[in-house]
Design an enzyme around this catalytic site. Structure first.
Site, PDB file in Angstrom:
ATOM      1  N   PRO A   5       0.821  -1.343   0.018  1.00 20.63           N
ATOM      2  CG  PRO A   5      -0.726  -1.407   1.910  1.00 20.63           C
ATOM      3  CD  PRO A   5       0.800  -1.938   1.284  1.00 20.63           C
ATOM      4  CD  GLU A   6       5.610   1.873  -2.296  1.00 16.38           C
ATOM      5  OE1 GLU A   6       6.052   2.807  -2.392  1.00 16.38           O
ATOM      6  OE2 GLU A   6       6.061   0.608  -2.469  1.00 16.38           O
ATOM      7  CE  LYS A  54       3.308   5.190   3.237  1.00 19.09           C
ATOM      8  NZ  LYS A  54       4.397   4.082   3.125  1.00 19.09           N
ATOM      9  CG  ASN A 178      10.760  -0.566   1.836  1.00 19.77           C
ATOM     10  OD1 ASN A 178      11.504   0.452   2.144  1.00 19.77           O
ATOM     11  ND2 ASN A 178      10.668  -1.797   2.518  1.00 19.77           N
ATOM     12  NE  ARG A 259       9.561  -0.601   5.816  1.00 18.26           N
ATOM     13  CZ  ARG A 259       8.872   0.460   5.096  1.00 18.26           C
ATOM     14  NH1 ARG A 259       8.512   1.660   5.733  1.00 18.26           N
ATOM     15  NH2 ARG A 259       7.945  -0.128   3.945  1.00 18.26           N
TER      16      ARG A 259
END
Ligand SMILES: [Zn+2]
Length: 282
Positions: A5-6, A54, A178, A259
């Site tokens: 979910p970007e 987001k 990411n 991350r």
């Protein structure tokens, strides 16, 4: 690799919810989170749904039209909204992940594994999203909308910060996750640990990020290579130990501030001043 979910995924979700619920009156609501368990949105009208970075903002008006409220949700890594027709089976995700159900006469919107659910006056939305940097997919000249100069200005506030971390910080610019982080840095030839101050042309970095997210608006696949064929969508993201599409060097994978990040050591060389010369590619 599924959909992270970007910003583009969230933008798409907002558009789907807006199309499914916008202008409709809810018949029933069901909140399966403690903080909203008693909230009943029956007879509330959905004004529409927008995304900010987001974050999702579903705007509603009370039955007597005297209150404008916003239901906020965040997908983080694993949340999603699905829309079904009334009577249709809810496919896809396990029922125990359901956090919200909103029903109109014809449509059911089901929110799975949503985070940070909150119900606030629409006038107070900024308390939830006001900290965000410019939204890569926000219309320019709107509050929080895309403003590349402002994004660069915010990135430069922490010159020593590794660029990969700075790009993920939604206070700098909103919408990069990411996948886009890794892909943008590859395409600009920047090592993920390079300090912000050493990155030449930050404007081009944020401009490219905006271009890549925009290219994936309106579709659920996330591709940066121009190909949406499975296994061909990215240059480095999700490709640890696979050969670089440009030079054949094996793609590296490492944790960076909790991350995971991916890069090509040849196409994205370390800055010699920051790292021992021996670790540079030859
Ligand atoms: Zn390479």
């Amino acid at each position: 690799m599924g959909n992270m979910p970007e910003g583009d995924t969230v933008w798409n979700t907002a558009r789907v919810l807006d199309g499914a619920l916008g202008g409709s009156v809810l018949r029933q609501s069901d909140f399966r989170v403690p903080q909203l368990a008693t909230l009943d949105l029956a007879h509330w009208r959905v004004e529409g749904c927008v995304s900010r970075g987001k974050h999702l903002l579903l705007r509603l008006v009370s039955p007597a039209e005297e209150r404008a409220m916003t239901l906020h949700s965040h997908l983080r890594m694993d949340g999603s909204w699905r829309v079904y027709s009334t009577g249709e089976n809810w496919r896809g995700r396990p029922a125990h992940l359901i956090r919200v159900v909103l029903r109109t006469l014809t449509t059911v919107a089901v929110g799975y594994h949503l985070h940070d659910l909150a119900f606030v006056p629409t006038a107070d939305e900024e308390t939830l999203v006001g900290h965000l940097g410019p939204d890569l997919l926000g219309p320019p000249d709107t509050p929080g909308g895309w403003d590349p100069d402002e994004a660069v200005r915010r990135l430069r506030r922490q010159p020593d910060r590794p660029i990969a971390e700075a790009l993920l910080d939604q206070r700098n610019l909103a919408g990069i996750g990411n996948l886009y982080k890794a892909e943008v840095l590859f395409l600009r030839g920047i090592h993920p640990t390079a300090p912000v101050s050493t990155v030449e042309n930050l404007g081009a970095v944020v401009g490219l990020a905006q271009k890549l997210l925009t290219a994936n608006k309106g579709r659920w696949s996330q591709a940066t290579t121009g190909s949406v064929r499975p296994g061909q969508e990215t240059y480095v993201y999700g490709r640890a130990n696979a050969p670089c599409r440009r030079c054949g060097t094996l793609i590296q994978r490492e944790m960076q501030a909790d991350r995971v990040t991916f890069w090509c050591p040849a196409c994205q060389p370390l800055t010699p001043a920051k790292r021992p010369a021996t670790s540079r590619p030859t």
